[in-house]
Motif scaffolding. Structure first.
Motif, PDB file in Angstrom:
ATOM      1  N   ASP A   1     -57.066 -25.927   2.448  1.00 46.65           N
ATOM      2  CA  ASP A   1     -56.287 -24.721   2.168  1.00 46.65           C
ATOM      3  C   ASP A   1     -55.487 -24.944   0.889  1.00 46.65           C
ATOM      4  O   ASP A   1     -55.003 -26.045   0.628  1.00 46.65           O
ATOM      5  N   GLY A   2     -55.350 -23.888   0.095  1.00 43.70           N
ATOM      6  CA  GLY A   2     -54.567 -24.035  -1.117  1.00 43.70           C
ATOM      7  C   GLY A   2     -54.725 -22.860  -2.059  1.00 43.70           C
ATOM      8  O   GLY A   2     -55.195 -21.783  -1.678  1.00 43.70           O
ATOM      9  N   VAL A   3     -54.320 -23.108  -3.315  1.00 40.56           N
ATOM     10  CA  VAL A   3     -54.371 -22.086  -4.363  1.00 40.56           C
ATOM     11  C   VAL A   3     -55.224 -22.618  -5.503  1.00 40.56           C
ATOM     12  O   VAL A   3     -55.080 -23.770  -5.925  1.00 40.56           O
TER      13      VAL A   3
ATOM     14  N   GLU B   1     -38.266 -23.219  -1.429  1.00 37.92           N
ATOM     15  CA  GLU B   1     -38.784 -21.888  -1.150  1.00 37.92           C
ATOM     16  C   GLU B   1     -39.997 -21.628  -2.033  1.00 37.92           C
ATOM     17  O   GLU B   1     -40.214 -22.295  -3.034  1.00 37.92           O
ATOM     18  N   GLU B   2     -40.792 -20.662  -1.641  1.00 38.91           N
ATOM     19  CA  GLU B   2     -42.066 -20.404  -2.323  1.00 38.91           C
ATOM     20  C   GLU B   2     -41.838 -20.180  -3.809  1.00 38.91           C
ATOM     21  O   GLU B   2     -41.104 -19.301  -4.230  1.00 38.91           O
ATOM     22  N   ARG B   3     -42.457 -21.019  -4.612  1.00 44.90           N
ATOM     23  CA  ARG B   3     -42.402 -20.904  -6.065  1.00 44.90           C
ATOM     24  C   ARG B   3     -43.817 -20.995  -6.606  1.00 44.90           C
ATOM     25  O   ARG B   3     -44.681 -21.616  -6.005  1.00 44.90           O
ATOM     26  N   ARG B   4     -44.039 -20.410  -7.743  1.00 48.26           N
ATOM     27  CA  ARG B   4     -45.370 -20.431  -8.341  1.00 48.26           C
ATOM     28  C   ARG B   4     -45.634 -21.795  -8.977  1.00 48.26           C
ATOM     29  O   ARG B   4     -44.792 -22.329  -9.693  1.00 48.26           O
ATOM     30  N   LEU B   5     -46.809 -22.339  -8.689  1.00 46.00           N
ATOM     31  CA  LEU B   5     -47.192 -23.592  -9.300  1.00 46.00           C
ATOM     32  C   LEU B   5     -47.287 -23.413 -10.814  1.00 46.00           C
ATOM     33  O   LEU B   5     -47.721 -22.380 -11.307  1.00 46.00           O
ATOM     34  N   GLY B   6     -46.859 -24.429 -11.527  1.00 45.80           N
ATOM     35  CA  GLY B   6     -46.837 -24.347 -12.980  1.00 45.80           C
ATOM     36  C   GLY B   6     -45.554 -23.776 -13.536  1.00 45.80           C
ATOM     37  O   GLY B   6     -45.380 -23.717 -14.756  1.00 45.80           O
ATOM     38  N   GLU B   7     -44.642 -23.361 -12.658  1.00 49.24           N
ATOM     39  CA  GLU B   7     -43.375 -22.792 -13.116  1.00 49.24           C
ATOM     40  C   GLU B   7     -42.511 -23.885 -13.751  1.00 49.24           C
ATOM     41  O   GLU B   7     -42.452 -25.020 -13.276  1.00 49.24           O
TER      42      GLU B   7
ATOM     43  N   ALA C   1     -55.125 -26.558  -5.860  1.00 50.74           N
ATOM     44  CA  ALA C   1     -53.823 -27.129  -5.507  1.00 50.74           C
ATOM     45  C   ALA C   1     -53.649 -26.971  -4.006  1.00 50.74           C
ATOM     46  O   ALA C   1     -53.443 -25.865  -3.503  1.00 50.74           O
ATOM     47  N   GLN C   2     -53.751 -28.078  -3.295  1.00 53.26           N
ATOM     48  CA  GLN C   2     -53.724 -28.015  -1.847  1.00 53.26           C
ATOM     49  C   GLN C   2     -52.331 -27.686  -1.322  1.00 53.26           C
ATOM     50  O   GLN C   2     -51.307 -28.023  -1.940  1.00 53.26           O
ATOM     51  N   GLU C   3     -52.317 -27.020  -0.183  1.00 53.58           N
ATOM     52  CA  GLU C   3     -51.043 -26.749   0.476  1.00 53.58           C
ATOM     53  C   GLU C   3     -50.411 -28.074   0.914  1.00 53.58           C
ATOM     54  O   GLU C   3     -51.095 -29.050   1.194  1.00 53.58           O
ATOM     55  N   GLY C   4     -49.076 -28.061   0.966  1.00 54.15           N
ATOM     56  CA  GLY C   4     -48.385 -29.282   1.371  1.00 54.15           C
ATOM     57  C   GLY C   4     -47.270 -29.623   0.400  1.00 54.15           C
ATOM     58  O   GLY C   4     -46.653 -28.720  -0.196  1.00 54.15           O
ATOM     59  N   PRO C   5     -46.972 -30.907   0.234  1.00 52.13           N
ATOM     60  CA  PRO C   5     -45.830 -31.314  -0.599  1.00 52.13           C
ATOM     61  C   PRO C   5     -45.968 -30.827  -2.035  1.00 52.13           C
ATOM     62  O   PRO C   5     -47.070 -30.732  -2.575  1.00 52.13           O
ATOM     63  N   ARG C   6     -44.822 -30.516  -2.617  1.00 52.32           N
ATOM     64  CA  ARG C   6     -44.759 -30.118  -4.017  1.00 52.32           C
ATOM     65  C   ARG C   6     -44.016 -31.201  -4.814  1.00 52.32           C
ATOM     66  O   ARG C   6     -43.157 -31.897  -4.287  1.00 52.32           O
TER      67      ARG C   6
ATOM     68  N   GLN D   1     -55.993 -17.356  -6.761  1.00 51.17           N
ATOM     69  CA  GLN D   1     -56.342 -16.861  -5.426  1.00 51.17           C
ATOM     70  C   GLN D   1     -56.084 -17.922  -4.370  1.00 51.17           C
ATOM     71  O   GLN D   1     -56.357 -19.096  -4.571  1.00 51.17           O
ATOM     72  N   THR D   2     -55.556 -17.503  -3.236  1.00 50.74           N
ATOM     73  CA  THR D   2     -55.351 -18.400  -2.097  1.00 50.74           C
ATOM     74  C   THR D   2     -56.638 -18.469  -1.284  1.00 50.74           C
ATOM     75  O   THR D   2     -57.236 -17.429  -0.973  1.00 50.74           O
ATOM     76  N   VAL D   3     -57.059 -19.670  -0.946  1.00 52.29           N
ATOM     77  CA  VAL D   3     -58.310 -19.859  -0.200  1.00 52.29           C
ATOM     78  C   VAL D   3     -58.040 -20.727   1.019  1.00 52.29           C
ATOM     79  O   VAL D   3     -57.036 -21.451   1.093  1.00 52.29           O
ATOM     80  N   ARG D   4     -58.945 -20.647   1.973  1.00 54.88           N
ATOM     81  CA  ARG D   4     -58.888 -21.447   3.187  1.00 54.88           C
ATOM     82  C   ARG D   4     -60.004 -22.476   3.181  1.00 54.88           C
ATOM     83  O   ARG D   4     -61.021 -22.287   2.508  1.00 54.88           O
ATOM     84  N   GLN D   5     -59.803 -23.530   3.921  1.00 54.77           N
ATOM     85  CA  GLN D   5     -60.815 -24.582   3.975  1.00 54.77           C
ATOM     86  C   GLN D   5     -62.150 -24.009   4.457  1.00 54.77           C
ATOM     87  O   GLN D   5     -62.215 -23.293   5.442  1.00 54.77           O
ATOM     88  N   GLY D   6     -63.224 -24.338   3.737  1.00 49.95           N
ATOM     89  CA  GLY D   6     -64.550 -23.864   4.075  1.00 49.95           C
ATOM     90  C   GLY D   6     -64.935 -22.549   3.443  1.00 49.95           C
ATOM     91  O   GLY D   6     -66.097 -22.131   3.541  1.00 49.95           O
ATOM     92  N   GLU D   7     -64.007 -21.881   2.776  1.00 51.27           N
ATOM     93  CA  GLU D   7     -64.323 -20.608   2.137  1.00 51.27           C
ATOM     94  C   GLU D   7     -65.248 -20.836   0.945  1.00 51.27           C
ATOM     95  O   GLU D   7     -65.070 -21.782   0.169  1.00 51.27           O
ATOM     96  N   VAL D   8     -66.228 -19.943   0.766  1.00 50.77           N
ATOM     97  CA  VAL D   8     -67.217 -20.091  -0.312  1.00 50.77           C
ATOM     98  C   VAL D   8     -66.560 -19.775  -1.648  1.00 50.77           C
ATOM     99  O   VAL D   8     -65.931 -18.720  -1.823  1.00 50.77           O
TER     100      VAL D   8
END
Length: 352
Positions: free
Chosen positions: A171-173, A254-260, A195-200, A75-82
């Protein structure tokens, strides 16, 4: 008489047939040759795993029993989300106790300050000794200290109640979620991984005998993305005997799934600037002071000193001065050759 003439004639013919024969030692020895093949094994292709630059465990700062879970893995979450909450009962009681302790400390301070004010008036009228007045002053200081300590404990209890709600720190996944309602967790025990958004980055495991190179490339179909090594594990993994290395992507992906699983390619650092060539093992002559090859120079066998890199059952990899790709060397029977021996490569039988 006639018989004697015939006998002399036969002897003369026999001598004429033997006269053209000469020593075979002067004839060139036929040898088999092979060409040097430039080493093409200077690169290494490995699979890697796509990772985020920052993968942080999410954990409570207080212990307790998980009351609710609001997220799932992927799930994608935002900073501060419970993300999770703990049962707040014990924490609320702890806060109530801290507030009561603070109220008691403030009351004690008020009493001590009132006593000090009254003792000051008595001291001015000489109805109280200096020693008794100083004792009253010390009582006020002690009451202030207890009040401050109680105030700090009350703040800690209030913070602990806030810590019962675990929120995403960025923010992240969520690549992993392990906490479940009803589970009792301790301080710092991870219940999720973000896994925070940003560099891969790409994580690659190298064989234990190879040091991970400084650079490489990520192969995405026809696209090539440069990689730069960011870190290497301090020791090889004792189970897999591999070095774990992380590589930073030097171009957007381009958008790729983490762990791929992705394909990577590296130029081995151990491949020196000196060219290396592949030859059949039989071409290697290890008599004398070191390994050498033999080449044909103006119809004669001449040795070439080489350095041996590695060897298998069929091939050897060598380097040395004067070696060039496509150069012919003697590939069989090199242990019988001597410098200056007359030789002739097979395949020239039809040439004069």
């Amino acid at each position: 008489m006639q018989r004697l003439a015939i006998l002399l004639l036969l002897l003369l013919v026999g001598c004429q047939e033997q006269a053209p024969q000469t020593s075979t030692d002067a004839d060139p020895r036929w040898v088999k040759t092979a060409t040097l093949v430039a080493n093409s094994a200077a690169t290494l292709s490995l699979t890697g795993v796509l990772r985020a630059r920052y993968e942080t465990p999410q954990a409570f700062q207080v212990s307790g029993k998980v009351a609710t879970r609001h997220v799932d893995a992927g799930q994608t979450v935002r900073q501060g989300e419970v993300l999770f909450t703990l049962d707040p009962s014990d924490l609320e009681e702890g806060l109530a106790a801290a507030r009561a302790e603070l109220a008691a400390a403030e009351a004690s301070l008020a009493v001590a300050e009132a006593d000090l004010s009254r003792d000051r008036q008595l001291l001015e009228k000489d109805y109280l000794s200096r020693q008794a007045f100083e004792r009253a002053e010390l009582s006020v200081r002690e009451a202030i200290t207890r009040r401050d300590a109680a105030k700090a404990r009350e703040a800690q209890a209030r913070n602990a109640l806030d810590y019962a709600t675990l929120r995403a720190e960025a923010d992240g996944v969520l690549i992993e979620v392990s906490g479940e309602p009803g589970q009792v967790v301790g301080v710092g025990q991870a219940v999720a991984r973000l896994a925070q958004e940003g560099p891969r980055e790409v994580e690659v495991s190298f064989p234990a005998h190879l040091r991970p190179p400084q650079t490489g490339e990520l192969r995405m179909g026809e696209r090539r993305i440069p990689l730069t090594r960011r870190e290497v594990a301090g020791a090889a993994d004792p189970a897999s005997r591999t070095w774990r290395a992380r590589y930073r992507l030097e171009a957007p992906l381009e958008e790729r799934r983490l762990g791929e699983v992705v394909q990577t390619r590296f130029t081995l650092e151990e491949a020196s600037s000196e060219a290396r060539f592949q030859v059949p093992v039989a071409a290697l002559d290890e008599r004398g002071e070191g390994p050498r090859l033999w080449q044909i120079v103006e119809g004669q066998a001449q040795p070439l000193t080489v350095s041996l890199g590695r060897m298998t059952r069929e091939h050897a990899w060598v380097s040395g001065e004067g070696l060039e790709a496509g150069q012919a060397v003697i590939s069989l029977g090199t242990h019988l050759l001597t410098p200056g021996m007359a030789v002739r490569p097979l395949g020239e039988e039809g040439t004069p």
